[in-house]
Every structure is written in C-alpha cells, then in structure tokens.
Write a protein that holds these residues in place. Structure first.
Motif, short mmCIF file in Angstrom:
data_model
loop_
_atom_site.label_atom_id
_atom_site.label_comp_id
_atom_site.label_asym_id
_atom_site.label_seq_id
_atom_site.Cartn_x
_atom_site.Cartn_y
_atom_site.Cartn_z
N ALA A 109 -55.00 17.35 -22.54
CA ALA A 109 -53.62 17.23 -23.02
C ALA A 109 -52.68 18.09 -22.18
O ALA A 109 -51.55 17.68 -21.86
CB ALA A 109 -53.55 17.64 -24.49
N ALA A 110 -53.12 19.29 -21.80
CA ALA A 110 -52.30 20.15 -20.95
C ALA A 110 -52.07 19.49 -19.59
O ALA A 110 -50.94 19.50 -19.06
CB ALA A 110 -52.98 21.50 -20.77
N ALA A 111 -53.13 18.92 -19.03
CA ALA A 111 -52.98 18.23 -17.75
C ALA A 111 -52.05 17.03 -17.87
O ALA A 111 -51.29 16.73 -16.94
CB ALA A 111 -54.36 17.79 -17.24
N ASP A 112 -52.08 16.37 -19.02
CA ASP A 112 -51.24 15.19 -19.22
C ASP A 112 -49.76 15.56 -19.26
O ASP A 112 -48.91 14.83 -18.75
CB ASP A 112 -51.64 14.49 -20.51
CG ASP A 112 -51.14 13.05 -20.57
OD1 ASP A 112 -51.33 12.33 -19.57
OD2 ASP A 112 -50.55 12.68 -21.60
N VAL A 113 -49.45 16.72 -19.87
CA VAL A 113 -48.06 17.18 -19.88
C VAL A 113 -47.56 17.39 -18.45
O VAL A 113 -46.46 16.94 -18.08
CB VAL A 113 -47.93 18.49 -20.69
CG1 VAL A 113 -46.53 19.09 -20.54
CG2 VAL A 113 -48.24 18.25 -22.17
N ILE A 114 -48.36 18.05 -17.65
CA ILE A 114 -47.96 18.30 -16.26
C ILE A 114 -47.86 17.00 -15.48
O ILE A 114 -46.91 16.80 -14.70
CB ILE A 114 -48.96 19.27 -15.60
CG1 ILE A 114 -48.93 20.62 -16.31
CG2 ILE A 114 -48.65 19.44 -14.11
CD1 ILE A 114 -49.97 21.61 -15.82
N ARG A 115 -48.81 16.11 -15.68
CA ARG A 115 -48.81 14.83 -14.94
C ARG A 115 -47.54 14.03 -15.22
O ARG A 115 -46.92 13.47 -14.30
CB ARG A 115 -50.04 14.02 -15.33
CG ARG A 115 -50.15 12.67 -14.64
CD ARG A 115 -51.30 11.85 -15.20
NE ARG A 115 -51.12 11.55 -16.62
CZ ARG A 115 -50.34 10.57 -17.07
NH1 ARG A 115 -49.66 9.79 -16.22
NH2 ARG A 115 -50.23 10.35 -18.37
N LYS A 116 -47.13 13.98 -16.48
CA LYS A 116 -45.98 13.16 -16.85
C LYS A 116 -44.66 13.75 -16.35
O LYS A 116 -43.73 13.00 -16.01
CB LYS A 116 -45.93 13.00 -18.37
CG LYS A 116 -47.02 12.12 -18.94
CD LYS A 116 -46.93 12.04 -20.46
CE LYS A 116 -48.00 11.13 -21.03
NZ LYS A 116 -47.96 11.09 -22.53
N LEU A 117 -44.56 15.07 -16.29
CA LEU A 117 -43.30 15.71 -15.95
C LEU A 117 -43.29 16.34 -14.56
O LEU A 117 -42.31 16.98 -14.17
CB LEU A 117 -42.97 16.79 -17.00
CG LEU A 117 -42.87 16.29 -18.45
CD1 LEU A 117 -42.63 17.46 -19.40
CD2 LEU A 117 -41.75 15.26 -18.59
N HIS A 118 -44.35 16.15 -13.83
CA HIS A 118 -44.49 16.77 -12.51
C HIS A 118 -43.44 16.25 -11.54
O HIS A 118 -43.07 15.07 -11.56
CB HIS A 118 -45.89 16.48 -11.96
CG HIS A 118 -46.05 16.78 -10.51
ND1 HIS A 118 -45.91 15.82 -9.53
CD2 HIS A 118 -46.30 17.95 -9.86
CE1 HIS A 118 -46.09 16.36 -8.35
NE2 HIS A 118 -46.33 17.65 -8.52
N GLN A 119 -42.98 17.15 -10.68
CA GLN A 119 -42.10 16.79 -9.56
C GLN A 119 -42.68 17.35 -8.28
O GLN A 119 -43.35 18.40 -8.31
CB GLN A 119 -40.68 17.35 -9.79
CG GLN A 119 -39.95 16.72 -10.96
CD GLN A 119 -38.55 17.28 -11.14
OE1 GLN A 119 -38.04 18.01 -10.27
NE2 GLN A 119 -37.90 16.92 -12.24
N PRO A 120 -42.45 16.69 -7.16
CA PRO A 120 -42.98 17.21 -5.88
C PRO A 120 -42.53 18.64 -5.63
O PRO A 120 -41.38 18.99 -5.87
CB PRO A 120 -42.39 16.25 -4.84
CG PRO A 120 -42.14 14.99 -5.61
CD PRO A 120 -41.74 15.41 -6.98
N GLY A 121 -43.46 19.46 -5.17
CA GLY A 121 -43.15 20.86 -4.88
C GLY A 121 -43.42 21.81 -6.02
O GLY A 121 -43.26 23.02 -5.87
N ASP A 122 -43.84 21.28 -7.19
CA ASP A 122 -44.13 22.15 -8.33
C ASP A 122 -45.32 23.06 -8.03
O ASP A 122 -46.24 22.69 -7.28
CB ASP A 122 -44.46 21.33 -9.58
CG ASP A 122 -43.21 20.73 -10.23
OD1 ASP A 122 -42.11 20.98 -9.71
OD2 ASP A 122 -43.36 20.05 -11.26
N ALA A 123 -45.30 24.24 -8.61
CA ALA A 123 -46.42 25.18 -8.51
C ALA A 123 -46.94 25.48 -9.91
O ALA A 123 -46.41 24.96 -10.91
CB ALA A 123 -45.97 26.46 -7.81
N VAL A 124 -47.96 26.32 -9.99
CA VAL A 124 -48.58 26.59 -11.29
C VAL A 124 -49.07 28.03 -11.36
O VAL A 124 -49.44 28.62 -10.33
CB VAL A 124 -49.75 25.60 -11.55
CG1 VAL A 124 -50.89 25.84 -10.58
CG2 VAL A 124 -50.23 25.69 -13.00
#
Length: 502
Positions: free
Chosen positions: A378-393
């Motif tokens: 679920a955590a990965a899904d949040v990032i996948r849906k809202l991800h933008q190029p250049g994001d870090a973590v």
C-alpha cells in the motif's frame, strides 16, 4: 449363440499384473500426502505480503554468489546454503512472490511424501498414508511452506535423513547407505544447525539396534566424527554471529515450553488433537515408538536448555522439524484406533475443518510480519500513483522492519528514487543493513520533492533520525501525509514555510 472361451494369460502377464497392485500401493504412500500438502501450500500463495525475513532472502539472492559468500562471513551464515540455492533458482525463474515461495511449497510437499514412506516402514501402510496427510493439514506446514526461508527445506532434509537411517538399519553393513545418511545429515546442518538435534533421536534408534549388531557402535561414532568435520566450521562461524542475530529472542521460561506445541503447530486445537492421537500410537516393535518419541521431544528439551546462556535459540520455527515425528505418531494412533479407512479419513477431514480458522489466519495479508502488520504494498502504491520524475525518498531505519526493502520490492522495477540518506547499500558492505549518511545536510541534493516512509502513524519528522529530521525541516515543507496499515507515507516539498499536513 456363440460361446467364446477366455484364453489363459501367459505367466509373464499374470506376474506383471500381480506386481502392479503393490506398485500402485507404494505410489499412494507418497502421492496422497504430496498432493494434499501441495494443494494446501499452494492455496493463497500470494495472499500474504512478503515479510521482513523474506525481504532479507530477496536482497541476498539478488547479489552475486561472491557477494553472498562475503556477506556470510559477517552475518547470517546459518542460512547461507539456502541463499545460494535460491540464488540459482531466482537466476532461472525470477524473483516474483510465486517464484520466491514455490520452492518451499515443493519442499513441504516433499517432506509429507517422505513422512508417508517413513510411516509405512515404522507402523504400516495405512498409518503411513494417514501420517503424511495429517502432516499436510497442520496449519504451520502451510504457513512456512509459503515463506521464502529455509525452514521447509530443513523439515524435508530431516525427514529424508530419518528415512535413510531406517534403510541403514535394514542393511547396516552397506557403506553406501552410511555415506548417504551422513551426507544428508550434513545438509541438515548446513541448512540449520539447530535441526541437527534430531541426531539425538537417531542415536536412540541406533543404540536399540546395536544390541543385536555391536558393529553399529563404532560405525556410529565414525559417522558422528565425519558429520562434525562437515559442520564444525559453520557452527563456529554461526556461533560468532549468534548474538547479533538473536539478541532479541527472550530466554525461555516454563510457560514457553508449555506453549511450544501450540506455536509449532500454529494451532492450539491442531496441537491438542495431534498430541492426543500420538498418545494412542501402538507398535509391536520398540524402535518405531522410541525413534518418533525421541524425535518429537528431545530436540525441544535440548534447545530449551541451551537457551539459558548468552544467547537464546528457543523459537518455535527452529523446531518445526519435529512436526513429522508428531504426524507419524498421530498416524499410528489413528490407524490403531480406526480399523478401516472410512472412520480414519472422516477424523482427518474433521480435523481439517476444525483447523480452518487457523489456516485462514496463516494466509492473512500481514501474517508474515505478525504480530506487527506492515503494508509495504500500500505504501508503494501511494508513491507509484503520485510519483513525479526526480522524486527522492527517505526511509525510517530506526527499527528492523525493512521498510526500504519492502517498499522497493513492491514499487515498479523501473521506478527509481534516490535514497537521500543512504551512504552505502547492504550489498556494498556485505551486510544486511545499510550505512547512512553521517552528516545529513551534506546528502541533500535540493530535490524538489522527497517521500518519507515511516513505521506507525507518528509525525514523520518524529519517526526518523533527529539529524535527518532537522536537515529536512530546514528546507522542506510537509504537504501530504497518507497513513496505510502500520506505516505512514509523507511527501515533503522544497520551500520555506510552516510545516503542514493533510
């Protein structure tokens, strides 16, 4: 009306027809247990998320063989054989959840088949089939048959070693049978050293037979010496790493020993039923009951005693290899109580139905991280849906729940995020855990957006390392906070202003 006479079969055909029935009966000994266990182990195989131990497996097996060997010198040497085997497997079939777990499903099914064969030798044909099926319906068998760890292979190796011991006792003068037996025990030790405590049960059987054949004494001593030579290097290395890996395992008290059957079976009801049936086991010979009783009882006693020193080894999963012994005794007890197949199979079916709640629990989405649920997917899904190029973590690495590996596994393989405070990966330092940036302000690269993944529902800056939190708070504003089971996924954006959340 034309009357035709049936010609007599040639003698060769009659002999072949007579041999076919015993051959089919021998096949059922392993085929029924194998099929039942494979079906139960395969059902819901992908229902549970990978647990943190499985994520360690995923990390290790995707390293090169040289890196795996180098890591084993530092940590987790006792699982090294499993990692190397799975490294070869993943190289051929990939690292999907199914691919990571299917070898253990097959190993548990193989163990059930071997239980059937052992039961036939010890207690008879019907007891053997019943023992194999009873083993297969134990909830813990499905649970650890669906985990990408070594424990199912340990159970299989112990069962095969015991079967080879029985063959050896039939022909103790055969050097080939001794060789096969000792090599299989060495494999047991290479997979998990604690499982070698089954040798105590084997010694009981050898001692009983040695009254008739005194040569078994010196042959057994020689076998133990060879076995010790094979596993001592690993035992010494594993002992040097034990405190680091098992520091969290509590020293067992009396209650721990009483609750062990429930934990090993993963079912209080199933444990009670199997132990009750085991108490009904009967045999005209002494060795079957002696061997199975010692196999079921002596390893837990030994491990309990050894766990009152500097390190505790008393975990139910480490004693999973005793389940075949309980199944063998229960199969013998059921065969002795029920003289025909129908009532015996009816009782097996009833036990399977009664343990269904435990079977369902074993397939819960977070069971492999129980008792603390953590929803990496679920955590990965949040990032996948809202991800933008250049994001870090940034990952919360204040605990050992492998949030980084869990989220990375469930993110699309092509989605790469710079791990802001990661200085060196575990693979680069031949370890299981990474080295983080010692001066966090120097590791920020002015990314416009940074995801922060933390355990629990705490405010993200309170959950991560204080130095990292200070570095982030000085430059970034919290613009999104999304809770999922056991975790929180937050988004920071570059810019001044008061921290906010929504």
């Amino acid at each position: 009306m034309v009357i035709t006479a049936q010609l007599p079969q040639p003698r060769e055909e009659i002999e072949e027809a007579g041999a076919a029935e015993p051959e089919r009966r021998r096949a059922w000994l392993w085929l029924w247990p194998f099929t039942v266990t494979l079906a139960l182990g395969g059902y819901g195989l992908t229902g549970s998320l990978l647990g943190r131990d499985e994520l360690v497996t995923w990390d290790m097996v995707n390293r090169s063989s040289d890196r795996i060997l180098a890591t084993l010198h530092n940590v987790d040497a006792v699982h090294g054989t499993y990692y190397l085997l799975m490294h070869l497997w993943v190289g051929l079939f990939g690292d999907s959840v199914v691919s990571l777990r299917i070898p253990t499903v097959l190993a548990m099914a193989g163990a059930a088949a071997v239980v059937g064969l052992i039961g036939n030798r010890l207690f008879g044909y019907r007891a053997g089939i019943l023992a194999g099926i009873l083993f297969g319906i134990v909830p813990a068998v499905s649970r650890y048959g669906q985990e990408a760890r070594s424990y199912a292979f340990v159970v299989l190796a112990v069962a095969v070693a015991t079967l080879l011991l029985l063959r050896l006792l039939e022909k103790p003068g055969s050097p080939w049978r001794w060789t096969a037996y000792v090599l299989t025990l060495a494999v047991v030790g290479l997979l998990h050293l604690i499982a070698l405590s089954v040798v105590l049960a084997h010694v009981c059987a050898l001692a009983a037979r040695a009254r008739q054949d005194r040569s078994l004494w010196w042959k057994s001593v020689l076998a133990v010496v060879v076995l010790a030579g094979c596993v001592t290097p690993l035992a010494l290395l594993g002992r040097s790493q034990a405190h680091r890996q098992l520091y969290w395992v509590p020293e067992p008290d009396g209650w721990a020993s009483l609750s062990l059957p429930r934990d090993v079976f993963a079912s209080a009801l199933g444990a009670g039923a199997m132990v009750t049936l085991a108490l009904l086991a009967r045999s005209p010979r002494r060795v079957p009951l002696l061997l199975c009783g010692a196999w079921a009882l002596l390893p837990p006693v030994l491990v309990w005693g050894a766990s009152h020193g500097a390190v505790s080894y008393f975990r139910s999963v480490y004693l999973l290899f005793t389940l075949p012994a309980w199944a063998l005794l229960a199969g013998a007890g059921l065969a002795a109580t029920c003289r025909t197949w129908k009532p015996a199979l009816a009782l097996v079916a009833a036990l399977a139905v009664l343990t269904l709640p435990d079977q369902r629990q074993m397939r819960g989405p977070f069971e492999h991280n129980a008792p603390v649920p953590v929803d990496y997917a679920a955590a990965a899904d949040v990032i996948r849906k809202l991800h933008q190029p250049g994001d870090a973590v940034v990952y919360d690495r204040m605990d050992s729940w492998k949030l980084d590996s869990g989220v990375q596994y469930y993110l699309p393989r092509g989605l790469r995020l710079r791990d802001v405070f990661l200085a060196r990966t575990p693979a680069a330092i031949n370890d299981l855990y990474p080295v983080q940036c010692s001066v966090p302000t120097r590791c920020l690269a002015h990314e416009r957006r940074i995801w922060v993944v933390t355990q629990g529902g705490d405010f993200p800056f309170a959950a991560i390392d204080p130095l990292q939190a200070n570095a982030l708070q000085s430059r970034y504003t919290l613009t999104l906070s999304r809770p999922v089971t056991g975790m929180t996924v937050s988004l920071l954006e570059l810019g001044a202003g008061r921290t906010s959340s929504r």
